[in-house]
Design a protein around this motif. Structure first.
Motif, PDB file in Angstrom:
ATOM      1  N   LYS A 169     -36.761  29.391 -23.191  1.00 54.10           N
ATOM      2  CA  LYS A 169     -36.416  30.165 -21.992  1.00 54.10           C
ATOM      3  C   LYS A 169     -37.329  29.823 -20.819  1.00 54.10           C
ATOM      4  CE  LYS A 169     -33.639  32.542 -24.688  1.00 54.10           C
ATOM      5  NZ  LYS A 169     -32.185  32.270 -24.717  1.00 54.10           N
ATOM      6  N   LEU A 170     -38.559  29.418 -21.119  1.00 58.90           N
ATOM      7  CA  LEU A 170     -39.548  29.192 -20.063  1.00 58.90           C
ATOM      8  C   LEU A 170     -39.448  27.825 -19.405  1.00 58.90           C
ATOM      9  CD1 LEU A 170     -42.741  30.756 -21.710  1.00 58.90           C
ATOM     10  CD2 LEU A 170     -41.394  31.707 -19.828  1.00 58.90           C
ATOM     11  N   GLN A 171     -38.592  26.962 -19.909  1.00 57.80           N
ATOM     12  CA  GLN A 171     -38.519  25.593 -19.381  1.00 57.80           C
ATOM     13  C   GLN A 171     -38.224  25.548 -17.888  1.00 57.80           C
ATOM     14  OE1 GLN A 171     -36.061  22.866 -21.641  1.00 57.80           O
ATOM     15  NE2 GLN A 171     -36.650  23.814 -23.582  1.00 57.80           N
ATOM     16  N   GLU A 172     -37.477  26.510 -17.401  1.00 61.86           N
ATOM     17  CA  GLU A 172     -37.079  26.505 -15.977  1.00 61.86           C
ATOM     18  C   GLU A 172     -38.092  27.211 -15.089  1.00 61.86           C
ATOM     19  OE1 GLU A 172     -33.248  28.281 -15.724  1.00 61.86           O
ATOM     20  OE2 GLU A 172     -32.440  27.174 -17.436  1.00 61.86           O
ATOM     21  N   PHE A 173     -39.182  27.705 -15.649  1.00 60.00           N
ATOM     22  CA  PHE A 173     -40.094  28.555 -14.888  1.00 60.00           C
ATOM     23  C   PHE A 173     -41.506  27.973 -14.861  1.00 60.00           C
ATOM     24  CE2 PHE A 173     -36.698  31.215 -16.486  1.00 60.00           C
ATOM     25  CZ  PHE A 173     -36.346  31.973 -15.372  1.00 60.00           C
ATOM     26  N   ASP A 174     -42.186  28.228 -13.758  1.00 58.17           N
ATOM     27  CA  ASP A 174     -43.595  27.852 -13.605  1.00 58.17           C
ATOM     28  C   ASP A 174     -44.359  29.115 -13.220  1.00 58.17           C
ATOM     29  OD1 ASP A 174     -45.993  26.575 -13.333  1.00 58.17           O
ATOM     30  OD2 ASP A 174     -45.536  25.717 -11.358  1.00 58.17           O
ATOM     31  N   LEU A 175     -44.770  29.855 -14.219  1.00 57.24           N
ATOM     32  CA  LEU A 175     -45.378  31.166 -14.008  1.00 57.24           C
ATOM     33  C   LEU A 175     -46.753  31.221 -14.649  1.00 57.24           C
ATOM     34  CD1 LEU A 175     -42.261  33.366 -14.935  1.00 57.24           C
ATOM     35  CD2 LEU A 175     -43.094  32.854 -12.622  1.00 57.24           C
ATOM     36  N   SER A 176     -47.572  32.147 -14.188  1.00 61.24           N
ATOM     37  CA  SER A 176     -48.903  32.327 -14.769  1.00 61.24           C
ATOM     38  C   SER A 176     -48.783  32.975 -16.151  1.00 61.24           C
ATOM     39  CB  SER A 176     -49.767  33.202 -13.858  1.00 61.24           C
ATOM     40  OG  SER A 176     -49.309  34.545 -13.883  1.00 61.24           O
ATOM     41  N   ILE A 177     -49.823  32.800 -16.928  1.00 60.47           N
ATOM     42  CA  ILE A 177     -49.891  33.429 -18.247  1.00 60.47           C
ATOM     43  C   ILE A 177     -49.723  34.942 -18.125  1.00 60.47           C
ATOM     44  CG2 ILE A 177     -51.435  33.923 -20.194  1.00 60.47           C
ATOM     45  CD1 ILE A 177     -52.684  31.135 -19.659  1.00 60.47           C
ATOM     46  N   GLU A 178     -50.371  35.503 -17.103  1.00 57.52           N
ATOM     47  CA  GLU A 178     -50.338  36.954 -16.911  1.00 57.52           C
ATOM     48  C   GLU A 178     -48.942  37.437 -16.520  1.00 57.52           C
ATOM     49  OE1 GLU A 178     -54.431  35.385 -16.384  1.00 57.52           O
ATOM     50  OE2 GLU A 178     -52.477  34.870 -15.528  1.00 57.52           O
ATOM     51  N   ASP A 179     -48.270  36.696 -15.649  1.00 54.10           N
ATOM     52  CA  ASP A 179     -46.921  37.108 -15.240  1.00 54.10           C
ATOM     53  C   ASP A 179     -45.947  37.054 -16.416  1.00 54.10           C
ATOM     54  OD1 ASP A 179     -47.806  37.524 -12.695  1.00 54.10           O
ATOM     55  OD2 ASP A 179     -46.814  35.780 -11.807  1.00 54.10           O
ATOM     56  N   ILE A 180     -46.102  36.067 -17.269  1.00 56.53           N
ATOM     57  CA  ILE A 180     -45.226  35.983 -18.445  1.00 56.53           C
ATOM     58  C   ILE A 180     -45.513  37.138 -19.392  1.00 56.53           C
ATOM     59  CG2 ILE A 180     -44.670  34.611 -20.492  1.00 56.53           C
ATOM     60  CD1 ILE A 180     -45.130  32.109 -18.731  1.00 56.53           C
ATOM     61  N   GLN A 181     -46.792  37.462 -19.593  1.00 56.17           N
ATOM     62  CA  GLN A 181     -47.130  38.586 -20.470  1.00 56.17           C
ATOM     63  C   GLN A 181     -46.558  39.892 -19.917  1.00 56.17           C
ATOM     64  OE1 GLN A 181     -48.561  38.200 -23.351  1.00 56.17           O
ATOM     65  NE2 GLN A 181     -49.013  40.302 -23.973  1.00 56.17           N
ATOM     66  N   ARG A 182     -46.690  40.072 -18.610  1.00 61.91           N
ATOM     67  CA  ARG A 182     -46.158  41.309 -17.993  1.00 61.91           C
ATOM     68  C   ARG A 182     -44.633  41.358 -18.112  1.00 61.91           C
ATOM     69  NH1 ARG A 182     -44.247  45.150 -16.985  1.00 61.91           N
ATOM     70  NH2 ARG A 182     -44.517  46.677 -15.306  1.00 61.91           N
ATOM     71  N   THR A 183     -43.986  40.239 -17.962  1.00 64.01           N
ATOM     72  CA  THR A 183     -42.529  40.200 -18.072  1.00 64.01           C
ATOM     73  C   THR A 183     -42.082  40.449 -19.501  1.00 64.01           C
ATOM     74  OG1 THR A 183     -42.453  38.634 -16.222  1.00 64.01           O
ATOM     75  CG2 THR A 183     -40.464  38.828 -17.566  1.00 64.01           C
ATOM     76  N   LEU A 184     -42.839  39.947 -20.470  1.00 68.33           N
ATOM     77  CA  LEU A 184     -42.508  40.209 -21.868  1.00 68.33           C
ATOM     78  C   LEU A 184     -42.645  41.691 -22.195  1.00 68.33           C
ATOM     79  CD1 LEU A 184     -44.225  37.172 -23.641  1.00 68.33           C
ATOM     80  CD2 LEU A 184     -41.769  37.547 -23.313  1.00 68.33           C
ATOM     81  N   CYS A 185     -43.649  42.343 -21.637  1.00 64.01           N
ATOM     82  CA  CYS A 185     -43.810  43.776 -21.840  1.00 64.01           C
ATOM     83  C   CYS A 185     -42.612  44.526 -21.251  1.00 64.01           C
ATOM     84  CB  CYS A 185     -45.116  44.256 -21.205  1.00 64.01           C
ATOM     85  SG  CYS A 185     -45.463  46.013 -21.464  1.00 64.01           S
ATOM     86  N   GLU A 186     -42.199  44.131 -20.067  1.00 56.62           N
ATOM     87  CA  GLU A 186     -41.045  44.773 -19.433  1.00 56.62           C
ATOM     88  C   GLU A 186     -39.766  44.504 -20.221  1.00 56.62           C
ATOM     89  OE1 GLU A 186     -39.634  47.280 -16.321  1.00 56.62           O
ATOM     90  OE2 GLU A 186     -41.633  46.743 -17.036  1.00 56.62           O
ATOM     91  N   TYR A 187     -39.658  43.314 -20.764  1.00 55.50           N
ATOM     92  CA  TYR A 187     -38.494  42.961 -21.577  1.00 55.50           C
ATOM     93  C   TYR A 187     -38.399  43.859 -22.803  1.00 55.50           C
ATOM     94  CZ  TYR A 187     -35.408  39.971 -24.432  1.00 55.50           C
ATOM     95  OH  TYR A 187     -34.387  39.477 -25.214  1.00 55.50           O
ATOM     96  N   THR A 188     -39.518  44.036 -23.490  1.00 55.06           N
ATOM     97  CA  THR A 188     -39.541  44.919 -24.651  1.00 55.06           C
ATOM     98  C   THR A 188     -39.160  46.338 -24.254  1.00 55.06           C
ATOM     99  OG1 THR A 188     -41.191  43.604 -25.823  1.00 55.06           O
ATOM    100  CG2 THR A 188     -41.014  45.918 -26.440  1.00 55.06           C
ATOM    101  N   ALA A 189     -39.769  46.840 -23.187  1.00 57.91           N
ATOM    102  CA  ALA A 189     -39.496  48.211 -22.744  1.00 57.91           C
ATOM    103  C   ALA A 189     -38.032  48.384 -22.343  1.00 57.91           C
ATOM    104  CB  ALA A 189     -40.415  48.573 -21.584  1.00 57.91           C
TER     105      ALA A 189
END
Length: 386
Positions: A267-287
């Motif tokens: 899923k991340l192949q199309e994105f250039d994001l920071s480690i922190e932004d991905i972690q925050r997005t994963l938390c939001e995804y779970t929620a």
């Protein structure tokens, strides 16, 4: 220390038994053991102990759990090593509780799931951890292989915990959803005078833990600190939300064979994001994946969400759930007198009790099985004595 006299005293027409439940979930963050007293189907936690999983064994489990090529020797060795590790955990719990093996009626061991394929032409599930070893080393009858009887009857073999949740919280006179956030998140929907609904909503801690460990070396994002440094990326969130599993109707169950780092990397192949932004997005995804399912069962007469499992210790995740579910009363199962950290281990002690007394322990309306059945295979300690 446990008071033996208190545990062994009996009132007329009451049967008091002690059981031990063992759970090592998809998060692989340790082995949870729970010592419970069951009195005429009423469950009370007496003691608990968390046993570590050696890092090399954890990696071996992860290697085969995400579909990497393996062989029978590797599977057999992991099965053996986990059997001894579970036995170690039980013996440590007995020592901690000052109890002897003969005081325990049975052990209920979930085992370590390495693959779960509930649909298709060849549905199966595989949990490792040789119960013969556990029974032989502890001297306690051990019950394991809880899922396959349900699958033999056309069910998904999961989730099994809703039956326990119904036993604990089914008398509440309101719509109650019990949310367990382990590696995978699952819900038990308890509504007055209606059948129980239960299924896996999608990832719980699994993706967040894997991403955090890859980039920080920590097994999980303590207090959501890494995620709090980042921001939700809406485009990535939309990509993650497009996962077909989320649109499937229950009964349904999933695991590490779907939601893993390889899935995320794709899923991340199309994105250039920071480690922190991905972690925050994963938390939001779970929620969000959880909240979307929970809110289906809102009732204006009263709706309560009770959280248990490791994800309940992530304050950011809990905050996001409360924000996304403003109409719900959100709290932990601990507020109802049931320790949120030991819920699943307690559930497998309860399942062992049900099997010992040949009582049905699955909910066909939850798993899709054709009938209710007493789950688990009994490994008798007496037969394994020297």
């Amino acid at each position: 220390m446990v008071c033996i006299e208190e545990l062994t005293m009996k009132k007329p027409n009451q049967i008091r038994e002690l059981y031990i439940g063992i759970m090592s979930g998809t998060s692989l963050d340790g082995i949870d053991t729970a010592l419970v007293e069951i009195t005429d189907d009423h469950v009370r936690l007496i003691d608990h102990y968390d046993h570590p999983i050696p890092s090399d064994l954890k990696q071996r489990v992860l290697d085969i759990a995400v579909g990497q090529e393996t062989n029978l020797r590797e599977v057999g060795e992991i099965d053996h090593l986990l059997g001894h590790l579970y036995a170690d955990a039980v013996l440590e719990l007995l020592f901690k509780s000052s109890l002897q093996a003969e005081q325990i009626t049975a052990i209920g061991n979930h085992g370590q799931t390495v693959f779960h394929q509930p649909v298709g032409n060849t549905p199966f599930t595989m949990q490792l951890g040789d119960a013969n070893i556990i029974a032989a080393r502890t001297g306690i009858d051990t019950i394991a292989d809880f899922r396959r009887a349900d699958m033999a009857l056309g069910g998904q073999g999961a989730p099994l915990v809703p039956a326990f949740h119904q036993d604990l919280f089914g008398s509440l006179n309101k719509n109650t959803v019990v949310l367990n956030i382990g590696g995978i998140a699952n819900v038990s929907v308890l509504r007055p005078n209606q059948p129980v609904i239960g299924y896996d909503t999608g990832p719980g801690n699994m993706l967040m833990d894997a991403w955090c460990e890859r980039h920080t070396g920590d097994r999980f994002d303590k207090n959501g600190q890494l995620a709090r440094k980042g921001f939700v990326d809406d485009a990535l969130l939309s990509t993650l939300m497009a996962e077909p599993y989320l649109r499937q109707a229950p009964p349904k169950s999933t695991g590490r064979e779907l939601f893993n780092l390889a899935w995320l990397d794709d899923k991340l192949q199309e994105f250039d994001l920071s480690i922190e932004d991905i972690q925050r997005t994963l938390c939001e995804y779970t929620a969000l994946t959880i909240a979307n399912e929970v809110d289906r069962y809102f009732n204006s007469q009263g709706s309560e969400l009770l959280i248990c499992g490791g994800g309940g210790r992530n304050p950011l995740l809990v905050e996001r759930l409360a924000h996304l579910l403003p109409r719900w009363n959100v709290s932990s199962t601990t507020s109802k007198g049931v320790d949120s950290d030991n819920m699943e281990a307690m559930a497998f002690a309860w399942l062992a009790y049900r099997r010992t007394h040949d009582l049905p322990s699955n909910l066909p309306e939850v798993t899709g099985a054709s009938k209710a059945v007493s789950l688990g295979v009994i490994y008798l300690a007496d037969k394994l004595k020297d």
